[in-house]
Every structure is written in C-alpha cells, then in structure tokens.
Write an enzyme that holds these catalytic residues in place. Structure first.
Site, mmCIF file in Angstrom:
data_model
loop_
_atom_site.group_PDB
_atom_site.id
_atom_site.type_symbol
_atom_site.label_atom_id
_atom_site.label_comp_id
_atom_site.label_asym_id
_atom_site.label_seq_id
_atom_site.Cartn_x
_atom_site.Cartn_y
_atom_site.Cartn_z
ATOM 1 N N HIS A 57 0.839 -1.202 0.000
ATOM 2 C CA HIS A 57 0.000 0.000 0.000
ATOM 3 C C HIS A 57 0.875 1.252 0.000
ATOM 4 O O HIS A 57 0.656 2.188 -0.788
ATOM 5 C CB HIS A 57 -0.902 -0.036 1.238
ATOM 6 C CG HIS A 57 -1.709 1.201 1.467
ATOM 7 N ND1 HIS A 57 -3.071 1.260 1.260
ATOM 8 C CD2 HIS A 57 -1.355 2.446 1.918
ATOM 9 C CE1 HIS A 57 -3.508 2.474 1.545
ATOM 10 N NE2 HIS A 57 -2.490 3.204 1.957
ATOM 11 N N GLU A 58 1.880 1.283 0.879
ATOM 12 C CA GLU A 58 2.756 2.456 0.969
ATOM 13 C C GLU A 58 3.647 2.587 -0.262
ATOM 14 O O GLU A 58 3.988 3.694 -0.676
ATOM 15 C CB GLU A 58 3.615 2.378 2.234
ATOM 16 C CG GLU A 58 2.830 2.373 3.540
ATOM 17 C CD GLU A 58 1.936 3.596 3.698
ATOM 18 O OE1 GLU A 58 2.276 4.660 3.137
ATOM 19 O OE2 GLU A 58 0.887 3.486 4.356
ATOM 20 N N HIS A 112 1.932 4.671 -2.777
ATOM 21 C CA HIS A 112 2.161 6.104 -2.574
ATOM 22 C C HIS A 112 3.528 6.523 -3.106
ATOM 23 O O HIS A 112 3.675 7.517 -3.822
ATOM 24 C CB HIS A 112 2.095 6.454 -1.088
ATOM 25 C CG HIS A 112 0.738 6.332 -0.477
ATOM 26 N ND1 HIS A 112 -0.381 6.912 -1.029
ATOM 27 C CD2 HIS A 112 0.324 5.709 0.656
ATOM 28 C CE1 HIS A 112 -1.428 6.650 -0.257
ATOM 29 N NE2 HIS A 112 -1.030 5.917 0.755
ATOM 30 N N ASP A 132 -5.203 8.857 4.046
ATOM 31 C CA ASP A 132 -5.242 9.220 2.628
ATOM 32 C C ASP A 132 -6.476 10.044 2.289
ATOM 33 O O ASP A 132 -6.407 10.981 1.481
ATOM 34 C CB ASP A 132 -5.204 7.956 1.777
ATOM 35 C CG ASP A 132 -3.944 7.139 2.029
ATOM 36 O OD1 ASP A 132 -2.910 7.742 2.324
ATOM 37 O OD2 ASP A 132 -4.015 5.899 1.941
#
Length: 380
Positions: A80-81, A84, A177
């Site tokens: 997930h990170e 980003h 987020d």
C-alpha cells in the site's frame, strides 16, 4: 496510513530503491497481532465462511495461522505504501523511507507536493493498490478448493483486510489518505494553508467520534487510532505552517554573518582566555577564510596549555549557503544540532545558522502572513 517526517529507527533493506524501516513498535505488535488473530480464529473462519477441521483451531496451529495472517497484513500495508511512494516518484517527489510501525505504515516523503491536485493523486494510489490486492486475493481464493481450509482462510483474510485497509484510509481525516485527498480538493479553490486548517478541523472532529465509538465498543485499538489521528492532524497543521513560512528562504537569508573564529595554530591556553573574554564555548577553526573544523570546551579536556587547536578540533556540521531553510531545519533536527556553520561553494566560512535565527524568521514571516490575510487601511 499517511506520510510523516521523522528519523528512522532501523533500515534493514531497500525495496525498489526505497529504504524500508521497521520501528521498534512493529517488532512488538507483530506477535501481538499473531496472538489476537489466532485466538479469534473461529470468528474469522465463520466470517469468511470457511469449514475447518477441529485440529486447525487448536494451538499451536491456530497461532501459526495467526502469524502468517499478521505477516500478510503488514506485507499488504508495505505494498500500500509503495503505491504512494512510486506515484510520488512519478511526480518527481522522492520518498525518504517507508516505516512499518504499531498502527500500520507511513511513506515519509521528502516534501509535500504542492502542484494542484497532485497530493490527491498520490494519496488515492494507496487505497487503489489495496483494492487491487483485495480483488487479487479474492480471485486466488476462488481457485483454491473449498476443502483446503488453510488456503481459504489466509486468502480470504487478506482479501478482507486489504478491502478494510482501503476503506479505512479513505476516511476524510489527516494524516489518512482520505484527509489528504480532501485537503488537495479544498486547495483547488482556497489557499493551501486555509485548506489545511479546514481539513485539520474535520480530522479532529472525526478523531473525537472514533474515540467515542472505541469507548462504546471497548475497542482499545480504535481508541489508539483516534488518538493518533488527533495528534497527527495537529502535527500536520504545524508542519504545513512551517513549510509555508520558510518557503522560498535559503540559509543565506537567515544566517548570522558575523562569526568569531580562531586559527588552527592557537594554543589551548590562548583559546581558554578568548572563551573567558567573549563568553563563548565553541568556535569555528578557520585559516585564510576556509573552514577547517570546530573546537569547543569539551574538546579541550585532557589537553595541555601548549596544545594547538589543530590537534583537538573536530569536523563540524556545515551547510552550503544555498541550502533551503526548511531542509536546514530538518537536518539540524535529525543531527541534534542547535546551530550549524554556513559555507560558500568554495568552502569558505560565511556565517552561522542557529535555531534562534529560524525561530525569528518564523515569527516575522507569520506576522507578515497575518497582515496579508487581514489587510487594513494604510497610513497616508
């Protein structure tokens, strides 16, 4: 779960060129998550509609499954990170590191993107990655025979947890987020600082609501998340104000240019006399304008009066005068220095920058911004 700016705890490896850090709290919470998942395995199996043999519910098998599920959870957070970080890289924003910790993970960007709408694009990338992972694990689960209980549970759990991760991160609260998406959208029609203040206010209201819900449900983890959101939202406001205030300023704009120095051949006895007269306990060591080192009172311990400064000096923390003021502040905080020496591109000493200089600049720029926000009649 968000982006932050802090010093790493431990950097064990790099992934796609990005340092990955494991906070000490992660090493503590991983076995805790394994225990919680293992102890609640019957409830998860019922939720995921998995028919499991009785031996699967007995320890240590249940706790081994809990450990595998917990590792999968944090690997999902890491991916997930990465969503980003890689999206930020596409916009020219580098990631200092990704940190896995007590409440999940954070991608620590070098700077907050200021191009209109960019922050929203980077923020939405993480939840989109989690939704894709949820779909992938769901498809894989469908390909596993229903009588393979371990595969059904692990893939079902990862599909469920990734969907939950995406939905939770879309809550409109900083530093989640959803909060960053909200701020980016608000900044399309109002100043960035004002958009941040609005988003922070909404974040604190939501954090308060989450805290009440956690108390009502007796959910300690939800209460911890509420506290984190509340405190992180306040920190986000301070960080944004700091960025706005120091924006466009360089070290040369804030430094003190008059610096008392000593030559390298000065004796310790002469240096102590100078310290007594000028009430200073540290000096840059300079020869022909060029910075050689730094000497302080603590460096003189055990030295004879005839010892030369050259023999006791140490390497100083110094910055180029063209360094951005905000970068200088971060460097000073990371290294634990209250002041740094400033050199020109040739290595000559041109000034000194202290936290007092930065604080004075913050106060003056904040006063200027307040005046611009509340214009009044000017004297004729």
């Amino acid at each position: 779960m968000g982006w932050m700016f802090s010093k790493p705890i431990w950097l064990p490896f790099r992934l796609l060129g990005i340092p990955v850090s494991l906070d000490l709290s992660f090493l503590l919470v991983l076995p805790l998550f394994a225990f919680l998942i293992g102890s609640q395995l019957p409830a998860y199996l019922q939720l995921l509609q998995v028919n499991a043999p009785s031996e699967l519910l007995q320890s240590p098998t249940s706790y081994l499954l809990g450990l595998l599920a917990a590792v999968g959870l944090f690997l999902s957070v890491l991916i997930h990170e990465l969503g980003h970080a890689l999206t930020a890289r596409a916009y020219g924003v580098q990631t200092r590191e990704i940190t896995l910790w007590l409440l999940g993970g954070v991608a620590q960007l070098e700077q907050i993107p200021r191009t209109r709408g960019t922050e929203a694009v980077i923020a939405i990338a993480g939840p989109l990655v989690s939704i894709l992972l949820a779909g992938l694990f769901g498809l894989l689960r469908g390909a596993v025979p229903t009588d393979v209980a371990v595969g059904q549970f692990l893939l079902g759990y990862l599909a469920y947890i990734n969907l939950s991760l995406a939905l939770f991160n879309l809550l409109p609260a900083l530093p989640l987020d959803g909060g960053r998406i909200l701020r980016s959208l608000l900044a399309l029609y109002k100043p960035y600082l004002e958009a941040t203040r609005t988003a922070v206010t909404l974040s604190k209201i939501l954090a308060f609501a989450l805290g009440l819900l956690g108390l009502f449900m007796g959910n300690l983890f939800l209460i911890l998340i509420a506290l984190f959101v509340f405190m992180a939202a306040s920190g986000e406001a301070e960080q944004t104000l700091l960025n706005r205030t120091l924006e466009g300023l360089k070290v040369r704009d804030l430094m003190t240019r008059e610096v008392s120095t000593v030559p390298p051949n000065l004796s310790v006895a002469e240096l102590l006399d100078k310290m007594m007269q000028e009430r200073h306990v540290g000096y840059p060591v300079v020869e022909a304008g060029r910075l050689l080192g730094l000497i302080s009172l603590e460096d003189l311990q055990g030295a004879s009066p005839q010892t030369r400064v050259l023999e006791r000096m140490r390497s100083p923390l110094h910055l180029d005068e063209q360094t951005e003021a905000l970068a200088a502040l971060h460097r000073m905080a990371q290294e634990g220095f209250s002041r740094v020496l400033v050199t020109d591109p040739s290595g000559n000493l041109v000034g000194i920058l202290s936290k007092t200089d930065l604080l004075r600049a913050l106060q003056l720029r904040a006063a200027q911004m307040n005046l611009s926000d509340h214009p009044g009649p000017r004297p004729q």
